[in-house]
Design a protein around this motif. Structure first.
Motif, PDB file in Angstrom:
ATOM      1  N   LYS A 155       8.769  -5.130  -7.562  1.00 43.02           N
ATOM      2  CA  LYS A 155       8.218  -6.411  -7.124  1.00 43.02           C
ATOM      3  C   LYS A 155       9.062  -6.960  -5.994  1.00 43.02           C
ATOM      4  N   LEU A 156       8.391  -7.528  -5.014  1.00 46.28           N
ATOM      5  CA  LEU A 156       9.070  -8.115  -3.859  1.00 46.28           C
ATOM      6  C   LEU A 156       8.366  -9.402  -3.465  1.00 46.28           C
ATOM      7  N   ASP A 157       9.136 -10.483  -3.333  1.00 50.34           N
ATOM      8  CA  ASP A 157       8.602 -11.779  -2.899  1.00 50.34           C
ATOM      9  C   ASP A 157       9.145 -12.095  -1.515  1.00 50.34           C
ATOM     10  N   VAL A 158       8.243 -12.440  -0.586  1.00 42.97           N
ATOM     11  CA  VAL A 158       8.624 -12.851   0.761  1.00 42.97           C
ATOM     12  C   VAL A 158       8.100 -14.267   0.964  1.00 42.97           C
ATOM     13  N   ILE A 159       9.011 -15.203   1.222  1.00 39.28           N
ATOM     14  CA  ILE A 159       8.659 -16.624   1.326  1.00 39.28           C
ATOM     15  C   ILE A 159       9.207 -17.172   2.631  1.00 39.28           C
ATOM     16  N   VAL A 160       8.348 -17.859   3.381  1.00 33.71           N
ATOM     17  CA  VAL A 160       8.754 -18.485   4.639  1.00 33.71           C
ATOM     18  C   VAL A 160       8.409 -19.962   4.565  1.00 33.71           C
ATOM     19  N   ASP A 161       9.397 -20.819   4.821  1.00 35.33           N
ATOM     20  CA  ASP A 161       9.198 -22.270   4.898  1.00 35.33           C
ATOM     21  C   ASP A 161       9.507 -22.714   6.316  1.00 35.33           C
ATOM     22  N   HIS A 162       8.470 -23.175   7.023  1.00 38.13           N
ATOM     23  CA  HIS A 162       8.627 -23.660   8.399  1.00 38.13           C
ATOM     24  C   HIS A 162       8.626 -25.186   8.347  1.00 38.13           C
TER      25      HIS A 162
ATOM     26  N   GLN B  46       0.820  -1.209   0.000  1.00 37.44           N
ATOM     27  CA  GLN B  46       0.000   0.000   0.000  1.00 37.44           C
ATOM     28  C   GLN B  46       0.856   1.263   0.000  1.00 37.44           C
ATOM     29  N   ALA B  47       1.969   1.226   0.747  1.00 38.69           N
ATOM     30  CA  ALA B  47       2.805   2.420   0.874  1.00 38.69           C
ATOM     31  C   ALA B  47       3.647   2.674  -0.357  1.00 38.69           C
ATOM     32  N   THR B  48       4.083   1.611  -1.064  1.00 40.86           N
ATOM     33  CA  THR B  48       5.028   1.767  -2.179  1.00 40.86           C
ATOM     34  C   THR B  48       4.391   1.584  -3.544  1.00 40.86           C
ATOM     35  N   GLY B  49       3.248   0.897  -3.607  1.00 37.60           N
ATOM     36  CA  GLY B  49       2.650   0.574  -4.892  1.00 37.60           C
ATOM     37  C   GLY B  49       3.318  -0.617  -5.555  1.00 37.60           C
ATOM     38  N   TRP B  50       4.239  -1.294  -4.834  1.00 41.40           N
ATOM     39  CA  TRP B  50       4.893  -2.469  -5.387  1.00 41.40           C
ATOM     40  C   TRP B  50       3.937  -3.663  -5.422  1.00 41.40           C
ATOM     41  N   GLN B  51       4.344  -4.648  -6.214  1.00 40.34           N
ATOM     42  CA  GLN B  51       3.658  -5.936  -6.183  1.00 40.34           C
ATOM     43  C   GLN B  51       4.383  -6.821  -5.161  1.00 40.34           C
ATOM     44  N   VAL B  52       3.802  -6.957  -3.989  1.00 46.23           N
ATOM     45  CA  VAL B  52       4.434  -7.699  -2.900  1.00 46.23           C
ATOM     46  C   VAL B  52       3.661  -8.992  -2.690  1.00 46.23           C
ATOM     47  N   SER B  53       4.328 -10.115  -2.900  1.00 43.65           N
ATOM     48  CA  SER B  53       3.715 -11.428  -2.684  1.00 43.65           C
ATOM     49  C   SER B  53       4.275 -12.049  -1.413  1.00 43.65           C
ATOM     50  N   PHE B  54       3.411 -12.781  -0.719  1.00 42.64           N
ATOM     51  CA  PHE B  54       3.814 -13.411   0.539  1.00 42.64           C
ATOM     52  C   PHE B  54       3.359 -14.860   0.546  1.00 42.64           C
ATOM     53  N   SER B  55       4.263 -15.736   0.957  1.00 37.94           N
ATOM     54  CA  SER B  55       3.954 -17.166   1.034  1.00 37.94           C
ATOM     55  C   SER B  55       4.497 -17.709   2.353  1.00 37.94           C
ATOM     56  N   PHE B  56       3.667 -18.451   3.057  1.00 37.37           N
ATOM     57  CA  PHE B  56       4.051 -19.054   4.337  1.00 37.37           C
ATOM     58  C   PHE B  56       3.632 -20.520   4.301  1.00 37.37           C
ATOM     59  N   ASP B  57       4.624 -21.407   4.280  1.00 35.69           N
ATOM     60  CA  ASP B  57       4.366 -22.847   4.190  1.00 35.69           C
ATOM     61  C   ASP B  57       4.881 -23.512   5.467  1.00 35.69           C
ATOM     62  N   ALA B  58       3.968 -24.062   6.251  1.00 33.17           N
ATOM     63  CA  ALA B  58       4.330 -24.693   7.523  1.00 33.17           C
ATOM     64  C   ALA B  58       4.047 -26.186   7.454  1.00 33.17           C
ATOM     65  N   ASP B  59       5.049 -26.993   7.732  1.00 33.56           N
ATOM     66  CA  ASP B  59       4.886 -28.442   7.773  1.00 33.56           C
ATOM     67  C   ASP B  59       4.110 -28.828   9.028  1.00 33.56           C
ATOM     68  N   PRO B  60       3.163 -29.766   8.907  1.00 36.20           N
ATOM     69  CA  PRO B  60       2.396 -30.183  10.099  1.00 36.20           C
ATOM     70  C   PRO B  60       3.272 -30.741  11.213  1.00 36.20           C
ATOM     71  N   GLU B  61       4.427 -31.300  10.851  1.00 37.01           N
ATOM     72  CA  GLU B  61       5.327 -31.869  11.843  1.00 37.01           C
ATOM     73  C   GLU B  61       6.295 -30.837  12.432  1.00 37.01           C
TER      74      GLU B  61
END
Length: 400
Positions: free
Chosen positions: A320-327, A274-289
């Motif tokens: 463009k900014l991609d933020v990816i988290v793998d738990h 919202q502040a920059t007008g960038w295309q910011v994607s977010f992904s959060f993948d958490a393993d059940p274990e």
């Protein structure tokens, strides 16, 4: 002819035997004589040969023996020379090595062992000693350079120098590990103090200034007349309230405390877009274990992501900014990738040094026991990868 010689007289006097006498010519001869036992006759038999003629074979044998003796002595001398010269050379080589060792020098090349005799065994032992001292010298140099993980095997259980270096390495390693622990504890205390101060300021902004601004807003709404001035004041006040809320949220977002890391990072990405007008994607993948994360761990990872996004907004000139988290069960990995201008890492590190933002992210990552990786090329954007292993060690570090 009358012969008057010593041999004739001895024979007539019944003296028997060979002897060396002078004959009638005055020449030394070997004479053998014996009186004949014939009745009525006073005869004797005398046989003589010149001494020179009789001794000629002896003289020849003596000359031969002398020549043989001289030849044998020459051969013995020659053999002794051939044996003693290499032997003396090997002894001289040992002497030179001992002298070099006494001056603290290590010979460049080992000696040739040659025959495996006593001297050969000494040379072999000396070569092993030189090799061991060279390994010991290299080990000491590695310790001096701070490479305390270098392996080393002493020459024997009684290797005084090697064992002393191993003890020194172990003590330095223990001291270094202790210093690392103390440094982590100090850094943890500083970060904890920083987070506590953030909470305190955020709470005071929300409970103090925020409430006062809200009360002023109500008062303005209650004022009648001067509608234009009232609207202008209300607009400024609304912007001030929003700014205070933004500052309070940046200091300590309530969503992080109330809803966890995924919700907080998603909110951070939405506000950035919202502040920059960038295309910011977010992904959060958490393993059940995957195990649950502590609040301290979540806060540290959030601060790293917050700092990374702030750096991208400030420097990347991206769209463009991609933020990816793998738990995962064994680790948490955070990846941030932009399509900005990028930069040359080597030039950045050698000329400009490391900025505060990157330094803070690196320190927080190391405090978590993780790996910090920064990838960038001019014109190809920048990628930041944070990998933190999960387990008892991380739990102990965070609890400390």
């Amino acid at each position: 002819m009358e012969v008057r010689t010593e041999a004739a007289r001895n024979a007539l006097q019944n003296i028997t035997g060979p002897s060396l006498v002078v004959d009638y010519r005055g020449v030394p001869v070997v004479s053998a004589y014996h009186r004949l036992n014939i009745p009525g006759l006073n005869w004797a038999i005398v046989s003589e040969i010149d001494q020179v003629e009789a001794m000629q074979p002896v003289y020849q044998m003596r000359s031969t023996m002398v020549l043989i003796g001289i030849g044998v002595c020459f051969l013995i001398t020659l053999l002794t020379w051939f044996v003693s010269v290499p032997l003396s050379q090997r002894i001289d080589g040992l002497k030179d090595i001992v002298l070099q060792l006494s001056q603290g020098k290590l010979p460049g090349k080992p000696l040739l062992t040659g025959n495996y005799d006593e001297i050969g065994q000494m040379i072999q032992a000396m070569n092993q000693l030189i090799l061991g001292l060279r390994r010991t010298s290299l080990f000491a140099s590695e310790i001096g350079n701070g490479q305390l993980q270098s392996p080393y095997e002493p020459l024997s259980a009684e290797d005084t120098l090697g064992n002393a270096l191993i003890q020194m390495r172990d003590k330095l390693k223990a001291s270094q590990e202790k210093e690392i622990v103390l440094s982590r504890q100090r850094t943890t205390a500083l970060l904890e103090g920083e987070e506590n101060e953030r909470r305190r300021i955020s709470r005071e902004l929300h409970d103090g200034i925020g409430q006062l601004l809200t009360a002023i807003q109500f008062k303005i709404n209650a004022i009648e007349g001067q509608e234009q001035a009232r609207k202008e004041i209300k607009t400024i006040l609304d912007e001030t309230i929003l700014e205070v809320r933004r500052i309070s949220h940046n200091l300590m977002p309530s969503v992080l405390r109330d809803f966890g890391l995924e919700a907080a990072l998603r909110s951070l990405c939405n506000r950035t877009a919202q502040a920059t007008g960038w295309q910011v994607s977010f992904s959060f993948d958490a393993d059940p274990e995957a195990p649950a994360l502590s609040q301290e761990f979540i806060t540290s990872l959030y601060r790293i992501a917050q700092e990374g996004i702030h750096n991208a907004v400030k420097h990347a000139q991206a769209t463009k900014l991609d933020v990816i988290v793998d738990h995962e069960p064994d680790q948490v990995q955070l990846r941030m990738r932009d399509n900005g201008k990028g930069f040359d890492l080597q030039t950045y590190e050698t000329q400009d040094g490391e900025g505060n933002g990157i330094r803070n992210m690196r320190e927080r990552t190391h405090l978590l026991g993780g790996k910090f990786q920064l990838i960038s090329r001019v014109g190809e954007g920048t990628t930041l990868v944070i990998s933190v292993p999960l387990g008892e060690e991380v739990t102990e570090r965070m609890s400390d």
